[in-house]
Design an enzyme around this catalytic site. Structure first.
Site, short mmCIF file in Angstrom:
data_model
loop_
_atom_site.label_atom_id
_atom_site.label_comp_id
_atom_site.label_asym_id
_atom_site.label_seq_id
_atom_site.Cartn_x
_atom_site.Cartn_y
_atom_site.Cartn_z
CB CYS A 1 0.44 0.97 1.63
SG CYS A 1 -0.61 0.22 0.40
C1 RB5 Z 1 6.10 -0.52 -0.35
O1 RB5 Z 1 6.76 -1.53 0.32
C2 RB5 Z 1 4.79 -1.01 -0.91
O2 RB5 Z 1 4.92 -2.31 -1.41
C3 RB5 Z 1 3.68 -0.98 0.10
O3 RB5 Z 1 3.63 0.26 0.73
C4 RB5 Z 1 2.31 -1.14 -0.50
O4 RB5 Z 1 2.19 -0.45 -1.69
C5 RB5 Z 1 1.77 -2.49 -0.62
O5 RB5 Z 1 0.65 -2.69 -1.11
#
Ligand code: RB5
Length: 156
Positions: free
Chosen positions: A74
């Site tokens: 993420c």
């Molecule tokens: C992007 O929305 C970001 O908040 C997500 O990808 C992640 O980093 C959450 O932990």
């Protein structure tokens, strides 16, 4: 870069919109290195998607042995690592350095690698992925004892 020694491995991977493009690069990288990649999504870039929707099925597949290991991405790597460790038998960590990625497998039997796509470059990602997938759990008594304590916690 060294080719995989563990050609039999089936590797699950997922990413939300926070570096969807990175997952799209890692999938062929896995194939090139003789791993079978199983893509748990996202399958399109959608800035409104939620990482648990991809991470939970991936984590369950790791826990159930449907895939050998998992890779989750993420933006920061924080969200996927929080969710992953809520699934019993998943041992996940957010990793950004070489030492931790191989020791995490060797000592802790880490089975799901979390990375923040917005925090590291692709060259580092390639090295971390190969180090993760080529490492093996050492399985000494003291390491097994620690894993047993984690399992006891999960069963409580
Ligand atoms: C992007 O929305 C970001 O908040 C997500 O990808 C992640 O980093 C959450 O932990």
């Amino acid at each position: 870069m060294e080719l995989s020694k563990l050609s039999h491995k089936k590797i699950g991977i997922c990413a939300d919109h926070g570096e969807f493009e990175l997952k799209e690069k890692i999938v062929p990288f896995l194939t090139k290195n003789k791993f079978e990649a199983v893509d748990f999504g996202a399958y399109v870039l959608d800035n409104a998607d939620d990482y648990p929707d991809f991470l939970i099925p991936l984590a369950r597949a790791v826990a159930d042995g449907e895939v050998s290991r998992g890779i989750a991405i993420c933006g920061s790597g924080v969200g996927v690592s929080i969710v992953a460790n809520k699934v019993a038998r998943v041992r996940a960590a957010l990793i950004q350095n070489y030492f931790s990625v191989h020791q995490g497998v060797e000592d802790n039997d880490m089975n799901l690698l979390c990375m923040g796509g917005r925090t590291i470059g692709y060259a580092s990602v390639q090295e971390l992925v190969l180090a993760f997938l080529n490492a093996e759990f050492i399985g000494t008594e003291r390491h097994l004892q620690r894993l047993q304590k984690i399992q006891d916690l999960e069963n409580n």
